[in-house]
Design a protein around this motif. Sequence first.
Motif, short mmCIF file in Angstrom:
data_model
loop_
_atom_site.label_atom_id
_atom_site.label_comp_id
_atom_site.label_asym_id
_atom_site.label_seq_id
_atom_site.Cartn_x
_atom_site.Cartn_y
_atom_site.Cartn_z
N GLN A 84 2.65 -5.83 7.24
CA GLN A 84 2.72 -6.83 6.17
C GLN A 84 2.25 -8.21 6.60
N ALA A 85 2.75 -8.68 7.74
CA ALA A 85 2.37 -10.03 8.16
C ALA A 85 0.89 -10.08 8.51
N GLU A 86 0.40 -9.01 9.13
CA GLU A 86 -1.01 -8.99 9.51
C GLU A 86 -1.91 -9.02 8.27
N LEU A 87 -1.53 -8.26 7.25
CA LEU A 87 -2.31 -8.26 6.01
C LEU A 87 -2.14 -9.59 5.27
N ALA A 88 -0.90 -10.10 5.26
CA ALA A 88 -0.65 -11.37 4.56
C ALA A 88 -1.48 -12.49 5.18
N LEU A 89 -1.63 -12.47 6.49
CA LEU A 89 -2.45 -13.50 7.15
C LEU A 89 -3.89 -13.42 6.65
N ARG A 90 -4.41 -12.20 6.60
CA ARG A 90 -5.79 -12.04 6.09
C ARG A 90 -5.91 -12.53 4.65
N LEU A 91 -4.92 -12.21 3.83
CA LEU A 91 -5.01 -12.58 2.42
C LEU A 91 -4.85 -14.09 2.22
N THR A 92 -3.93 -14.70 2.94
CA THR A 92 -3.75 -16.15 2.77
C THR A 92 -4.99 -16.89 3.26
N GLU A 93 -5.56 -16.44 4.38
CA GLU A 93 -6.78 -17.10 4.89
C GLU A 93 -7.92 -16.99 3.89
N ARG A 94 -8.02 -15.85 3.24
CA ARG A 94 -9.17 -15.62 2.36
C ARG A 94 -8.99 -16.15 0.94
N THR A 95 -7.74 -16.30 0.51
CA THR A 95 -7.51 -16.83 -0.85
C THR A 95 -7.28 -18.34 -0.84
N GLY A 96 -6.99 -18.90 0.33
CA GLY A 96 -6.68 -20.33 0.40
C GLY A 96 -5.25 -20.62 -0.05
N LEU A 97 -4.40 -19.59 -0.13
CA LEU A 97 -3.00 -19.78 -0.53
C LEU A 97 -2.09 -19.53 0.66
N ASP A 98 -0.76 -19.57 0.43
CA ASP A 98 0.15 -19.66 1.58
C ASP A 98 1.03 -18.44 1.86
N ARG A 99 1.48 -17.79 0.79
CA ARG A 99 2.48 -16.72 0.98
C ARG A 99 2.19 -15.52 0.09
N VAL A 100 2.69 -14.35 0.53
CA VAL A 100 2.35 -13.10 -0.16
C VAL A 100 3.62 -12.29 -0.45
N PHE A 101 3.62 -11.64 -1.60
CA PHE A 101 4.59 -10.57 -1.87
C PHE A 101 3.79 -9.32 -2.19
N PHE A 102 4.15 -8.19 -1.59
CA PHE A 102 3.41 -6.95 -1.84
C PHE A 102 4.11 -6.09 -2.88
N ALA A 103 3.32 -5.66 -3.87
CA ALA A 103 3.78 -4.73 -4.90
C ALA A 103 2.94 -3.46 -4.77
N ASN A 104 2.94 -2.64 -5.82
CA ASN A 104 2.19 -1.37 -5.73
C ASN A 104 0.96 -1.32 -6.62
N THR A 105 1.04 -2.02 -7.76
CA THR A 105 -0.03 -1.91 -8.75
C THR A 105 -0.36 -3.30 -9.27
N GLY A 106 -1.38 -3.35 -10.12
CA GLY A 106 -1.76 -4.61 -10.73
C GLY A 106 -0.67 -5.15 -11.64
N THR A 107 -0.22 -4.30 -12.54
CA THR A 107 0.76 -4.79 -13.52
C THR A 107 2.04 -5.26 -12.83
N GLU A 108 2.38 -4.61 -11.75
CA GLU A 108 3.61 -4.99 -11.04
C GLU A 108 3.44 -6.34 -10.35
N ALA A 109 2.25 -6.58 -9.81
CA ALA A 109 1.97 -7.89 -9.21
C ALA A 109 2.04 -8.97 -10.29
N TRP A 110 1.48 -8.64 -11.47
CA TRP A 110 1.46 -9.63 -12.57
C TRP A 110 2.87 -9.92 -13.07
N GLU A 111 3.70 -8.87 -13.21
CA GLU A 111 5.11 -9.08 -13.60
C GLU A 111 5.79 -10.03 -12.61
#
Length: 417
Positions: A84-111
């Motif tokens: 999780q932390a390894e992926l979150a680092l990649r995502l924060t670096e590439r999106t320009g944002l700071d923190r991540v929560f992992f869900a399973n699907t698109g709708t769940e992330a949107w909720e």
Amino acid sequence: MTKLEQIRAAEARLLLPTYDRNPILFAGGEGVHLIDELGHHYLDLLSGIGVNALGYGHPAIERSIINQSRALIHTSNLFFHEGQAELALRLTERTGLDRVFFANTGTEAWEGAMKLARAHAGLLRSEGKDIGTKFLALEQSFHGRTFGSMSTTYKAKYREPFGPVVPGVEFVRFNNVADLKAKFSNEVCAILVEAIQGEGGVRALTQEFFAEARALASSTGALLIVDEIQSGMGRTGKWCAYQHYDIRPDITTLAKPLAGGIPLGAIVCTEEAARAIHAGMHGTTFGGGPLACAVAITVIDAIENEGLLAHATEVGDYFQQQLRSLSAKHDAIVDVRGKGLMLAAELDSADLAKLTVAEMLKRHIVINCTSDTVLRFLPPYILERAHVDTAIAALDEIFTEHAAHTTANSAGGQQRG
Ligand SMILES: Cc1ncc(COP(=O)(O)O)c(C=O)c1O
């Protein structure tokens, strides 16, 4: 009975009839091609629905699944694992944002993003700010099928059978700055947009509208939430489509191609938005599991190692240019639009759009139609120019045949008349 007929009959008896499937039984895939049970290859210009960014049978994904499944497929979020932390680092670096929560699907992330916005507004209220709980979403938006997502999705057909929907959502006319300004107030906790609407017909926000949404949200402490579930993870040639606008949202959501076909969604947010969350407020059993995280890390690394952002831009521009040439030849194409490998050709009739998808499938090319008249292309990022040429030649043939048929019919009609 063929195997396909047996499966169709069993599904008709056993499944909720939610899908109107094409009568093809896929059994494998290779590169940009799907392979049916009889060994026929289909050029896949849809990647599932915007999922298989690296196509089929990518060796790095296969290796990653084998290695991670040997090590650990699942552990709960009560414990740590490496991914999780390894992926979150990649995502924060590439999106320009700071923190991540992992869900399973698109709708769940949107909720989760909607919950975060409500919680953030609650935090601001507790700090003495005057801010409400209302969401502003856009006309033609699509954010998913669960209750919050569905309630922020515009088309009535997705909402009405399930009413009452979640209250407190108002829709703003797409790209209409005056309407946005009129509907925005201190009552709003978040403005919800797709940088490029997917289901809505591959329509991009204007710079002016997006910048106004950013400015209005910032003026009250409301959040700007950008749904990148379809447009994100490199599809448009940048990690997120909002990066074409140089706008930083407070929250973005990712899913579809994130783990190359393994379900995974993510909420990515600023440090400020994340202030609203503490332990126990939100969670999931499966989200961010070791297998999905390992594959997502592999997908991101492959996109970079193989130069697929630049490739998506280059082949996408070529595809768009070829579609434009086709539209100069065929009046039935009324608009061509999109970015990178998120492309659309809008036709002048819903019947023709439906016919075109079916005719393409007969020629073993997979596309789909959205918003009735819009042919949508979401191919794997590994698509080459030669594949584009194949698709364009097929479309050319279909539109030429259709025009000849229409002319013959109207000539016949005139003669009879
Ligand atoms: C922009 C957007 N948001 C959300 C969703 C919902 O994602 P999922 O089907 O994974 O729940 C989709 C799916 O098409 C989408 O295109």
